[in-house]
Scaffold this motif. Structure first.
Motif, mmCIF file in Angstrom:
data_model
loop_
_atom_site.group_PDB
_atom_site.id
_atom_site.type_symbol
_atom_site.label_atom_id
_atom_site.label_comp_id
_atom_site.label_asym_id
_atom_site.label_seq_id
_atom_site.Cartn_x
_atom_site.Cartn_y
_atom_site.Cartn_z
ATOM 1 N N LEU A 24 0.802 -1.229 0.000
ATOM 2 C CA LEU A 24 0.000 0.000 0.000
ATOM 3 C C LEU A 24 0.837 1.283 0.000
ATOM 4 C CD1 LEU A 24 -2.818 -1.086 2.497
ATOM 5 C CD2 LEU A 24 -2.813 -1.265 0.007
ATOM 6 N N GLY A 62 -5.357 -0.938 5.456
ATOM 7 C CA GLY A 62 -5.956 0.105 4.631
ATOM 8 C C GLY A 62 -6.236 1.381 5.394
ATOM 9 N N ARG A 159 -10.368 0.517 0.404
ATOM 10 C CA ARG A 159 -9.055 1.030 -0.008
ATOM 11 C C ARG A 159 -9.189 2.044 -1.134
ATOM 12 N NH1 ARG A 159 -5.256 -4.409 0.367
ATOM 13 N NH2 ARG A 159 -5.067 -4.351 2.629
#
Length: 187
Positions: A24, A62, A159
């Motif tokens: 991420l 997330g 997300r």
């Protein structure tokens, strides 16, 4: 047992943590690059206090992907040292800061100049929690054969929204700001 201050001293800077993210990272930097601090005087007010921030986090999360960059922007503007403790590396810290009995992250600890815990914030702003609850509420029961796939869809949706819906960043900022102002009133 290590203190919050010891975890802070041993922690990486938020900058190093974000630079070294394995998961991420791109999304987290998108939030960081696009989020603009409101011109509300908070950073200037915080500069008058010797605070430190410690986030308990993991790079697969997330929520942390969205929240850490928002808090980082504030910390940088206010000259506040912001460090990272990884939740799963040593769970003794998160176990002192559970949310409804769970190890929810991120959890931002607000420390004074001596490393004393003044307060904490996390894992989400109320408005974001309502979105999460709504999406999770639509999931089938865990026994349902489609549960795992539907849960993955919910995570992917969250997300995507966390990266694209700037109002969510504002909710995080405003909620964290209210926590900070409440702490400073008591100081």
């Amino acid at each position: 047992m290590k203190t919050e201050e010891q975890f802070f001293q041993e922690g990486k800077s938020i900058q190093t943590y974000m630079d070294e993210m394995k998961m991420l990272k791109e999304e987290s930097f998108t939030v960081y690059e696009k989020f603009r601090l409101p011109e509300d005087g908070l950073a200037e007010k915080l500069q008058q206090h010797s605070l430190h921030f410690l986030t308990i986090t993991e790079d697969w999360c997330g929520d942390a992907m969205m929240i850490n960059p928002v808090i980082r922007k504030l910390a940088e503007a206010a000259d506040i040292e912001f460090r990272v403790a990884l939740r799963d590396e040593d769970t003794s810290l998160i176990d002192r800061h559970l949310t409804k009995g769970g190890r929810a992250i991120p959890m931002i600890l607000i420390l004074d100049e001596h490393g004393e815990l003044l307060g904490k914030w996390g894992p989400r702003a109320l408005e974001v929690q309502q979105i999460v609850d709504e999406l999770r509420g639509a999931l089938p029961p865990k026994e349902d054969p489609t549960f795992a796939d539907k849960q993955k869809e919910v995570i992917a949706t969250l997300r995507e929204r966390y990266v694209s819906e700037e109002i969510l960043w504002t909710y995080v900022y405003d909620s964290f700001k209210n926590t900070l102002l409440n702490i400073l009133e008591k100081k």
